[in-house]
Design a protein around this motif. Structure first.
Motif, PDB file in Angstrom:
ATOM      1  N   MET A 151       0.972  -1.287   0.019  1.00 32.41           N
ATOM      2  CA  MET A 151       0.321   0.079   0.171  1.00 32.41           C
ATOM      3  C   MET A 151       0.673   1.076  -0.084  1.00 32.41           C
ATOM      4  SD  MET A 151      -2.898  -0.977   2.642  1.00 32.41           S
ATOM      5  CE  MET A 151      -4.571  -0.576   1.859  1.00 32.41           C
ATOM      6  N   PHE A 152       0.328   2.219  -0.547  1.00 34.19           N
ATOM      7  CA  PHE A 152       1.092   3.507  -0.405  1.00 34.19           C
ATOM      8  C   PHE A 152       0.105   4.518  -0.667  1.00 34.19           C
ATOM      9  CE2 PHE A 152       0.911   2.308  -4.886  1.00 34.19           C
ATOM     10  CZ  PHE A 152       0.259   3.496  -5.332  1.00 34.19           C
ATOM     11  N   GLU A 153       0.490   5.820   0.129  1.00 34.60           N
ATOM     12  CA  GLU A 153      -0.320   6.704   0.475  1.00 34.60           C
ATOM     13  C   GLU A 153       0.102   8.428  -0.015  1.00 34.60           C
ATOM     14  OE1 GLU A 153      -1.634   7.530   4.475  1.00 34.60           O
ATOM     15  OE2 GLU A 153      -1.280   5.275   4.945  1.00 34.60           O
ATOM     16  N   ILE A 154      -0.897   8.944  -0.483  1.00 32.30           N
ATOM     17  CA  ILE A 154      -0.190  10.511  -0.734  1.00 32.30           C
ATOM     18  C   ILE A 154      -1.227  11.392  -0.470  1.00 32.30           C
ATOM     19  CG2 ILE A 154      -1.324  10.331  -3.114  1.00 32.30           C
ATOM     20  CD1 ILE A 154       0.906  11.848  -4.277  1.00 32.30           C
ATOM     21  N   ASP A 155      -0.725  12.634   0.016  1.00 33.48           N
ATOM     22  CA  ASP A 155      -1.594  13.710   0.389  1.00 33.48           C
ATOM     23  C   ASP A 155      -2.563  14.060  -0.683  1.00 33.48           C
ATOM     24  OD1 ASP A 155      -3.060  16.111   0.955  1.00 33.48           O
ATOM     25  OD2 ASP A 155      -1.137  17.312   1.339  1.00 33.48           O
ATOM     26  N   GLY A 156      -3.998  13.639  -0.694  1.00 36.17           N
ATOM     27  CA  GLY A 156      -4.705  13.826  -1.813  1.00 36.17           C
ATOM     28  C   GLY A 156      -5.256  15.271  -2.200  1.00 36.17           C
ATOM     29  N   PHE A 157      -4.998  16.364  -1.365  1.00 34.99           N
ATOM     30  CA  PHE A 157      -5.408  17.503  -1.510  1.00 34.99           C
ATOM     31  C   PHE A 157      -4.917  18.181  -3.281  1.00 34.99           C
ATOM     32  CE2 PHE A 157      -5.069  22.340  -1.437  1.00 34.99           C
ATOM     33  CZ  PHE A 157      -6.056  22.532  -1.066  1.00 34.99           C
ATOM     34  N   GLY A 158      -5.980  18.417  -3.833  1.00 34.54           N
ATOM     35  CA  GLY A 158      -5.898  18.923  -5.198  1.00 34.54           C
ATOM     36  C   GLY A 158      -6.020  17.764  -6.348  1.00 34.54           C
ATOM     37  N   TYR A 159      -6.217  16.677  -5.841  1.00 28.61           N
ATOM     38  CA  TYR A 159      -6.392  15.200  -6.652  1.00 28.61           C
ATOM     39  C   TYR A 159      -7.734  14.878  -6.823  1.00 28.61           C
ATOM     40  CZ  TYR A 159      -1.160  15.322  -5.998  1.00 28.61           C
ATOM     41  OH  TYR A 159       0.052  15.870  -6.173  1.00 28.61           O
ATOM     42  N   ARG A 160      -8.046  14.256  -7.892  1.00 23.13           N
ATOM     43  CA  ARG A 160      -9.532  13.885  -7.812  1.00 23.13           C
ATOM     44  C   ARG A 160      -9.556  12.430  -8.285  1.00 23.13           C
ATOM     45  NH1 ARG A 160     -11.032  18.783 -10.965  1.00 23.13           N
ATOM     46  NH2 ARG A 160     -11.313  20.181  -9.536  1.00 23.13           N
ATOM     47  N   TYR A 161      -8.435  11.960  -9.195  1.00 23.01           N
ATOM     48  CA  TYR A 161      -8.282  10.699  -9.677  1.00 23.01           C
ATOM     49  C   TYR A 161      -6.994   9.882  -9.255  1.00 23.01           C
ATOM     50  CZ  TYR A 161     -12.335  12.539 -12.114  1.00 23.01           C
ATOM     51  OH  TYR A 161     -13.748  13.181 -12.332  1.00 23.01           O
ATOM     52  N   VAL A 162      -6.946   8.652  -9.413  1.00 22.51           N
ATOM     53  CA  VAL A 162      -5.882   8.152  -9.468  1.00 22.51           C
ATOM     54  C   VAL A 162      -5.727   6.933 -10.414  1.00 22.51           C
ATOM     55  CG1 VAL A 162      -6.502   6.440  -7.519  1.00 22.51           C
ATOM     56  CG2 VAL A 162      -4.063   6.586  -8.279  1.00 22.51           C
ATOM     57  N   ARG A 163      -4.851   6.818 -11.408  1.00 25.08           N
ATOM     58  CA  ARG A 163      -4.680   5.980 -12.362  1.00 25.08           C
ATOM     59  C   ARG A 163      -3.312   5.234 -12.371  1.00 25.08           C
ATOM     60  NH1 ARG A 163      -6.892  10.381 -14.585  1.00 25.08           N
ATOM     61  NH2 ARG A 163      -9.208  10.233 -15.242  1.00 25.08           N
ATOM     62  N   ILE A 164      -3.222   3.994 -12.559  1.00 24.29           N
ATOM     63  CA  ILE A 164      -1.921   3.142 -12.568  1.00 24.29           C
ATOM     64  C   ILE A 164      -2.020   2.341 -14.022  1.00 24.29           C
ATOM     65  CG2 ILE A 164      -0.988   1.263 -11.593  1.00 24.29           C
ATOM     66  CD1 ILE A 164      -2.617   1.740  -8.838  1.00 24.29           C
ATOM     67  N   TYR A 165      -0.818   2.545 -14.499  1.00 27.70           N
ATOM     68  CA  TYR A 165      -0.566   2.115 -15.683  1.00 27.70           C
ATOM     69  C   TYR A 165       0.463   0.891 -15.584  1.00 27.70           C
ATOM     70  CZ  TYR A 165      -3.123   6.159 -17.402  1.00 27.70           C
ATOM     71  OH  TYR A 165      -4.102   7.102 -17.751  1.00 27.70           O
ATOM     72  N   ASP A 166       0.456   0.008 -16.500  1.00 28.71           N
ATOM     73  CA  ASP A 166       1.527  -1.008 -16.421  1.00 28.71           C
ATOM     74  C   ASP A 166       2.416  -0.617 -17.076  1.00 28.71           C
ATOM     75  OD1 ASP A 166       0.811  -1.909 -18.836  1.00 28.71           O
ATOM     76  OD2 ASP A 166       0.038  -3.668 -18.437  1.00 28.71           O
ATOM     77  N   SER A 167       3.558  -1.326 -17.306  1.00 28.01           N
ATOM     78  CA  SER A 167       5.090  -1.016 -18.167  1.00 28.01           C
ATOM     79  C   SER A 167       4.881  -0.919 -19.473  1.00 28.01           C
ATOM     80  CB  SER A 167       5.974  -1.752 -17.942  1.00 28.01           C
ATOM     81  OG  SER A 167       5.615  -3.280 -18.341  1.00 28.01           O
ATOM     82  N   ILE A 168       3.540  -1.284 -20.219  1.00 28.86           N
ATOM     83  CA  ILE A 168       3.445  -1.222 -21.676  1.00 28.86           C
ATOM     84  C   ILE A 168       2.479  -0.046 -21.762  1.00 28.86           C
ATOM     85  CG2 ILE A 168       4.422  -3.160 -22.229  1.00 28.86           C
ATOM     86  CD1 ILE A 168       1.685  -4.465 -22.597  1.00 28.86           C
ATOM     87  N   GLY A 169       1.882   0.619 -20.850  1.00 31.08           N
ATOM     88  CA  GLY A 169       1.042   1.588 -20.983  1.00 31.08           C
ATOM     89  C   GLY A 169      -0.512   1.351 -20.774  1.00 31.08           C
ATOM     90  N   GLY A 215      -6.287  16.080 -10.968  1.00 31.44           N
ATOM     91  CA  GLY A 215      -7.185  16.897 -10.771  1.00 31.44           C
ATOM     92  C   GLY A 215      -6.776  18.349 -10.865  1.00 31.44           C
ATOM     93  N   ASP A 216      -6.995  19.065  -9.877  1.00 31.21           N
ATOM     94  CA  ASP A 216      -6.397  20.558  -9.727  1.00 31.21           C
ATOM     95  C   ASP A 216      -4.919  20.635 -10.242  1.00 31.21           C
ATOM     96  OD1 ASP A 216      -8.926  21.516  -9.261  1.00 31.21           O
ATOM     97  OD2 ASP A 216      -8.484  21.491  -7.279  1.00 31.21           O
ATOM     98  N   LYS A 217      -4.125  19.599  -9.786  1.00 24.95           N
ATOM     99  CA  LYS A 217      -2.611  19.555  -9.815  1.00 24.95           C
ATOM    100  C   LYS A 217      -2.535  17.858 -10.395  1.00 24.95           C
ATOM    101  CE  LYS A 217      -1.755  19.124  -5.078  1.00 24.95           C
ATOM    102  NZ  LYS A 217      -0.924  19.180  -4.061  1.00 24.95           N
ATOM    103  N   SER A 218      -1.318  17.634 -10.845  1.00 27.29           N
ATOM    104  CA  SER A 218      -1.121  16.302 -11.139  1.00 27.29           C
ATOM    105  C   SER A 218       0.516  15.906 -10.815  1.00 27.29           C
ATOM    106  CB  SER A 218      -1.318  15.986 -12.608  1.00 27.29           C
ATOM    107  OG  SER A 218      -0.321  16.737 -13.579  1.00 27.29           O
ATOM    108  N   VAL A 219       0.439  14.580 -10.402  1.00 26.39           N
ATOM    109  CA  VAL A 219       1.843  14.180 -10.269  1.00 26.39           C
ATOM    110  C   VAL A 219       1.942  12.637 -10.471  1.00 26.39           C
ATOM    111  CG1 VAL A 219       1.410  13.192  -8.068  1.00 26.39           C
ATOM    112  CG2 VAL A 219       3.624  13.823  -8.684  1.00 26.39           C
TER     113      VAL A 219
END
Length: 60
Positions: free
Chosen positions: A1-19, A50-54
Motif C-alpha cells: 500500500m502507498f499513500e499520498i496527500d490527496g489535496f488537489g487530486y480527484r483521480y488515481v490511475r495506474i498504468y503497467d509497463s506497456i501503458g 485533478g487541480d494538480k497532477s503528479v
C-alpha cells in the motif's frame, strides 16, 4: 500500500509497463490509499490528477 496527500487530486490511475490502464479510482477527502496487492510484480506509473497532477514510478 502507498499513500499520498490527496489535496488537489480527484483521480488515481495506474498504468503497467506497456501503458495499459490497470486501476482507475476517485480520490475522496485529503488522503488516498491504494492497495497494490491486486497488482502483479512489475513496474507501474501511478498518476494522480485533478487541480494538480503528479506521476510516480513504482515497482512491486
Amino acid at each position: 500500500m502507498f499513500e499520498i496527500d490527496g489535496f488537489g487530486y480527484r483521480y488515481v490511475r495506474i498504468y503497467d509497463s506497456i501503458g495499459r490502464l490497470v486501476v482507475e479510482d476517485s480520490v475522496y477527502g485529503t488522503e488516498c490509499v491504494v492497495d497494490a496487492s491486486v497488482l502483479q510484480n512489475g513496474i507501474y506509473l501511478v498518476q494522480f490528477s485533478g487541480d494538480k497532477s503528479v506521476t510516480l514510478k513504482v515497482s512491486k
